[in-house]
Design a protein around this motif. Structure first.
Motif, PDB file in Angstrom:
ATOM      1  N   UNK A 215     -80.980  69.034  69.490  1.00 33.38           N
ATOM      2  CA  UNK A 215     -81.635  68.922  68.174  1.00 33.38           C
ATOM      3  C   UNK A 215     -82.586  70.084  67.914  1.00 33.38           C
ATOM      4  N   UNK A 216     -82.351  70.796  66.841  1.00 36.80           N
ATOM      5  CA  UNK A 216     -83.203  71.916  66.456  1.00 36.80           C
ATOM      6  C   UNK A 216     -82.672  73.283  66.831  1.00 36.80           C
ATOM      7  N   UNK A 217     -81.641  73.363  67.691  1.00 38.91           N
ATOM      8  CA  UNK A 217     -81.167  74.670  68.158  1.00 38.91           C
ATOM      9  C   UNK A 217     -80.512  75.478  67.045  1.00 38.91           C
ATOM     10  N   UNK A 218     -79.683  74.849  66.226  1.00 41.04           N
ATOM     11  CA  UNK A 218     -79.047  75.563  65.114  1.00 41.04           C
ATOM     12  C   UNK A 218     -79.995  75.648  63.930  1.00 41.04           C
ATOM     13  N   UNK A 392     -80.290  65.743  54.473  1.00 44.21           N
ATOM     14  CA  UNK A 392     -80.057  67.032  55.134  1.00 44.21           C
ATOM     15  C   UNK A 392     -81.318  67.860  54.940  1.00 44.21           C
ATOM     16  N   UNK A 393     -82.066  68.089  56.019  1.00 39.06           N
ATOM     17  CA  UNK A 393     -83.373  68.717  55.885  1.00 39.06           C
ATOM     18  C   UNK A 393     -83.588  69.753  56.973  1.00 39.06           C
ATOM     19  N   UNK A 394     -84.454  70.708  56.670  1.00 37.78           N
ATOM     20  CA  UNK A 394     -84.759  71.772  57.613  1.00 37.78           C
ATOM     21  C   UNK A 394     -85.826  71.353  58.609  1.00 37.78           C
ATOM     22  N   UNK A 395     -86.612  70.330  58.278  1.00 38.17           N
ATOM     23  CA  UNK A 395     -87.729  69.920  59.133  1.00 38.17           C
ATOM     24  C   UNK A 395     -87.629  68.440  59.481  1.00 38.17           C
ATOM     25  N   UNK A 396     -86.657  68.053  60.301  1.00 36.48           N
ATOM     26  CA  UNK A 396     -86.536  66.644  60.685  1.00 36.48           C
ATOM     27  C   UNK A 396     -87.613  66.263  61.694  1.00 36.48           C
ATOM     28  N   UNK A 397     -87.956  64.969  61.763  1.00 33.65           N
ATOM     29  CA  UNK A 397     -88.943  64.521  62.763  1.00 33.65           C
ATOM     30  C   UNK A 397     -88.385  64.670  64.174  1.00 33.65           C
ATOM     31  N   UNK A 412     -83.261  59.334  60.167  1.00 32.02           N
ATOM     32  CA  UNK A 412     -82.189  59.562  59.194  1.00 32.02           C
ATOM     33  C   UNK A 412     -82.346  60.891  58.460  1.00 32.02           C
ATOM     34  N   UNK A 413     -82.988  61.838  59.099  1.00 33.17           N
ATOM     35  CA  UNK A 413     -83.166  63.180  58.549  1.00 33.17           C
ATOM     36  C   UNK A 413     -82.778  64.182  59.624  1.00 33.17           C
ATOM     37  N   UNK A 414     -81.959  65.141  59.259  1.00 33.79           N
ATOM     38  CA  UNK A 414     -81.547  66.087  60.274  1.00 33.79           C
ATOM     39  C   UNK A 414     -80.770  67.255  59.709  1.00 33.79           C
ATOM     40  N   UNK A 491     -77.850  77.768  52.360  1.00 34.03           N
ATOM     41  CA  UNK A 491     -79.063  78.050  51.590  1.00 34.03           C
ATOM     42  C   UNK A 491     -79.122  77.260  50.291  1.00 34.03           C
ATOM     43  N   UNK A 492     -77.954  76.925  49.724  1.00 32.61           N
ATOM     44  CA  UNK A 492     -77.926  76.170  48.470  1.00 32.61           C
ATOM     45  C   UNK A 492     -77.994  74.663  48.697  1.00 32.61           C
ATOM     46  N   UNK A 493     -77.871  74.244  49.959  1.00 37.43           N
ATOM     47  CA  UNK A 493     -77.846  72.807  50.239  1.00 37.43           C
ATOM     48  C   UNK A 493     -79.239  72.217  50.367  1.00 37.43           C
ATOM     49  N   UNK A 494     -80.243  73.073  50.555  1.00 36.82           N
ATOM     50  CA  UNK A 494     -81.603  72.593  50.740  1.00 36.82           C
ATOM     51  C   UNK A 494     -82.428  72.873  49.493  1.00 36.82           C
ATOM     52  N   UNK A 495     -83.305  71.945  49.158  1.00 34.66           N
ATOM     53  CA  UNK A 495     -84.209  72.143  48.027  1.00 34.66           C
ATOM     54  C   UNK A 495     -85.439  72.900  48.510  1.00 34.66           C
ATOM     55  N   UNK A 496     -85.916  73.810  47.695  1.00 31.31           N
ATOM     56  CA  UNK A 496     -87.092  74.582  48.067  1.00 31.31           C
ATOM     57  C   UNK A 496     -86.745  75.835  48.842  1.00 31.31           C
ATOM     58  N   UNK A 497     -87.767  76.663  49.029  1.00 32.06           N
ATOM     59  CA  UNK A 497     -87.592  77.928  49.730  1.00 32.06           C
ATOM     60  C   UNK A 497     -87.938  77.773  51.205  1.00 32.06           C
TER      61      UNK A 497
END
Length: 658
Positions: A215-218, A392-397, A412-414, A491-497
């Protein structure tokens, strides 16, 4: 002498600071102060008049710094550790650099440190970096040479060399050396392989996919926009949703981390996919990774020279990829991988550690009883991902020991690795053989260069499940949660910069600008033996031998030397003229206009005698100017300059009849 010393030493420190920048950017945080503090101390010492650090203290500081470096890197082996040691020693050298000889050593070794950075990157920006370091080093060495040359010589002039004149002189030296460097680059005989190499045990893995996934490597790669590779398609370009670039394949799972197995890395494929009319032909230009795997679309149907195909159809190089690598590829997307699964492969694809993820196992057992068909079970799990509140998030717990349980029932975030790992575990719990595949998905099409650019931020992970009759079948659970990830890119799948400079227009500009880097790779980095031997084909010489290349190179250097030598001999450093001398020249110019002829070779007394003979009543004014000039030029200097300037300004001799 103090002015000269202050001019030279700051440029030595500037040269070292410029050379250090790329290495410091990749250093661990605890190493950076060890580089910055000696440079800052030496800068303060230069302007506060401090002396060298006492020898016992220098020894203690050096020992402590080396100890920190060894603890940080684990050893002194490896390119990063070795270059970091060179950087550290150069910075600490400043603690005792108070002589011209030591300063010259620091400036010269800064050039060597600059050269070591090409072991890690050969991009176009490195050309600008190298030019800046070389110009700075030349300025420092020129100042040091001048300082050493005038030791013991009394000051007879206030002539100073401006910063721009020194920079311009150094830049001209570089420009004059450029033709010779170009001739050596084009004509110096090359070998089919480098004369030296770095052992694989000393390589430092660069940014990119690794030989494991957790988790987190990619997710970490998502912040990296450096190019991974580029692909030129000969016929058709696949749809974005079909561009899955196959990389490392993982079979073994320990509850948190996925890894490949010895057999998956070393056992070759039983058959090579056939080439069909629907096969996809393309060329890949891959950036160095210092790993052995190469990338291709499913499934590689040809083997580039020096490569092999593993049992899970991963394309592997026999040697680590330490420099730009280009290879032709043909892929057959219709190929069926393992229509019959061996018992050993089935066991490996169903293996799970005991006592992990009990909640997931309970859910899978219940669903499996209700959905015995493999295809329907896969569809049910994908539908669950799609309909439930997964994100689908860049910063999952962070996840605890039971990573899959925490992900499916708590967070449920990853990112893609979370979904691929959880889905593969669920398949294995259901008795469906499954494995994790990592690589890249999608790419950006460059309209100007007609190629697809794949960046590190396009890294992706998905699952392959084995189904009877269909063999290993790609299933991407991330697409069930975030379809835009596969359709339009990560890059288009995530909201925000991702960061404050992550604007769409800036990404498009950077992607378009990659065409220049592509051309740099084609014409400079990839220039090798084949290109060199065919260099003179337009002149009727098909392939040149090394002896012919040496002959042409020798002739070219001789012609260049004959042309450049007169220019070198006429080169002068533009200087700011002595203000007293400038006022004297204005005085002579006024005398010339008044009809009193003078020559540049005449002494002040000779000019004054000629003026006395022609000026009459204004001779006293001329004598005063001459006295003030001699005092300003060869005496105390500055206090007499205003008086000299006023005297010359007020001197208005009448024109004398000839």
């Amino acid at each position: 002498m103090k002015a000269r010393r202050q001019a030279a030493m700051p440029w030595v420190m500037i040269t070292l600071a410029l050379a250090v920048i790329p290495q410091a950017a990749s250093m661990p945080a605890q190493m950076i102060p060890l580089i910055i503090l000696p440079i800052a101390w030496r800068w303060a010492a230069e302007y506060r008049g401090w002396g060298p650090v006492p020898l016992p203290l220098r020894i203690a500081v050096t020992g402590a710094a080396v100890l920190v470096l060894v603890v940080t890197y684990g050893s002194l082996f490896g390119r990063r550790a070795a270059v970091s040691l060179l950087t550290l020693m150069l910075a600490l050298k400043l603690l005792e650099t108070f002589r011209v000889r030591d300063a010259r050593i620091v400036a010269s070794l800064s050039l060597f440190l600059c050269g070591t950075q090409f072991l890690f990157s050969q991009g176009m920006t490195m050309l600008l970096y190298a030019a800046a370091v070389m110009v700075s080093a030349l300025v420092a060495l020129i100042y040091l040479q001048r300082q050493e040359a005038f030791v013991g010589v009394p000051r007879t002039s206030k002539t100073r060399h401006s910063l721009f004149s020194e920079l311009g002189y150094s830049a001209r030296l570089l420009l004059m050396a450029a033709p010779a460097a170009l001739l050596l680059f084009l004509l110096f005989p090359r070998w089919s392989s480098p004369l030296w190499g770095v052992p694989e045990t000393a390589l430092d893995a660069k940014t990119g996919l690794s030989d494991s996934m957790s988790p987190g490597s990619i997710q970490e790669l998502f912040m990296d926009d450096s190019p991974a590779f580029r692909a030129d398609f000969a016929n058709r370009i696949p749809e974005q949703t079909q561009m899955y670039w196959r990389g490392p394949v993982f079979w073994a799972f320990d509850g948190r981390e996925w890894r490949s197995t010895f057999y998956s890395r070393n056992v070759p494929a039983e058959e090579k996919p056939p080439i069909t009319p629907r096969s996809i032909r393309y060329t890949v230009q891959m950036e160095p990774t210092e790993q052995r795997w190469l990338f291709a679309l499913d499934y590689p149907a040809i083997l580039p020279r020096g490569t092999g195909l593993t049992m899970d159809y991963q394309l592997m190089s026999r040697r680590s990829v330490t420099r730009l690598k280009s290879y032709e590829m043909v892929s057959n997307p219709q190929f069926i991988d393992s229509p019959r699964l061996k018992t050993t492969h089935r066991a490996a694809a169903l293996s799970l550690p005991d006592d992990f993820n009990p909640q997931t196992r309970e859910l899978v057992n219940q669903w499996r009883m209700e959905t015995p068909d493999d295809t329907e079970f896969i569809s049910r799990v994908l539908a669950w991902f799609n309909q439930e509140e997964f994100s689908y998030t860049l910063n999952p717990p962070p996840l605890s020991r039971h990573t899959v349980d925490d992900f499916l029932f708590e967070t449920r975030s990853g990112f893609c690795e979370h979904y691929a790992s959880a889905f593969t575990v669920m398949m294995r719990m259901a008795g469906i053989p499954a494995r994790v595949v990592t690589g890249y998905q999608g790419g950006w099409y460059n309209d100007f260069g007609n190629y697809v650019l794949v960046r590190q931020s396009d890294a992706h992970a998905w699952t392959e499940a084995w189904l009877p009759g269909a063999g290993w079948t790609r299933v991407d659970p991330t697409a069930a949660v975030a379809p835009s990830r596969v359709e339009r890119g990560a890059l288009d799948a995530l909201s925000g910069r991702r960061h404050f400079l992550d604007y769409p227009w800036l990404r498009d500009f950077r992607n378009g600008f990659d065409l220049l880097q592509r051309r740099w790779n084609d014409w400079v980095i990839a220039f090798g033996l084949d290109q060199q031997s065919r260099l003179f084909r337009p002149f009727g010489m098909d392939r040149l031998t090394p002896s012919q290349l040496v002959g042409i190179l020798t002739l070219g250097i001789a012609v260049l030397a004959a042309f450049m030598m007169p220019l070198i001999l006429r080169m002068k450093v533009r200087t700011r003229s002595d203000p007293a001398l400038r006022q004297w020249q204005r005085f002579r110019h006024k005398l010339e206009r008044a009809g009193v002829g003078t020559e540049a070779s005449m002494t002040p007394d000779e000019v004054l005698r000629r003026a006395d003979a022609r000026l009459g009543a204004q001779s006293e004014h001329a004598r005063r100017i001459t006295r003030l000039y001699l005092e300003a030029r060869y005496g105390a200097g500055d206090p007499r300059l205003p008086a000299l300037e006023n005297a010359v300004r007020g001197f208005r001799p009448a024109r004398q009849a000839r």
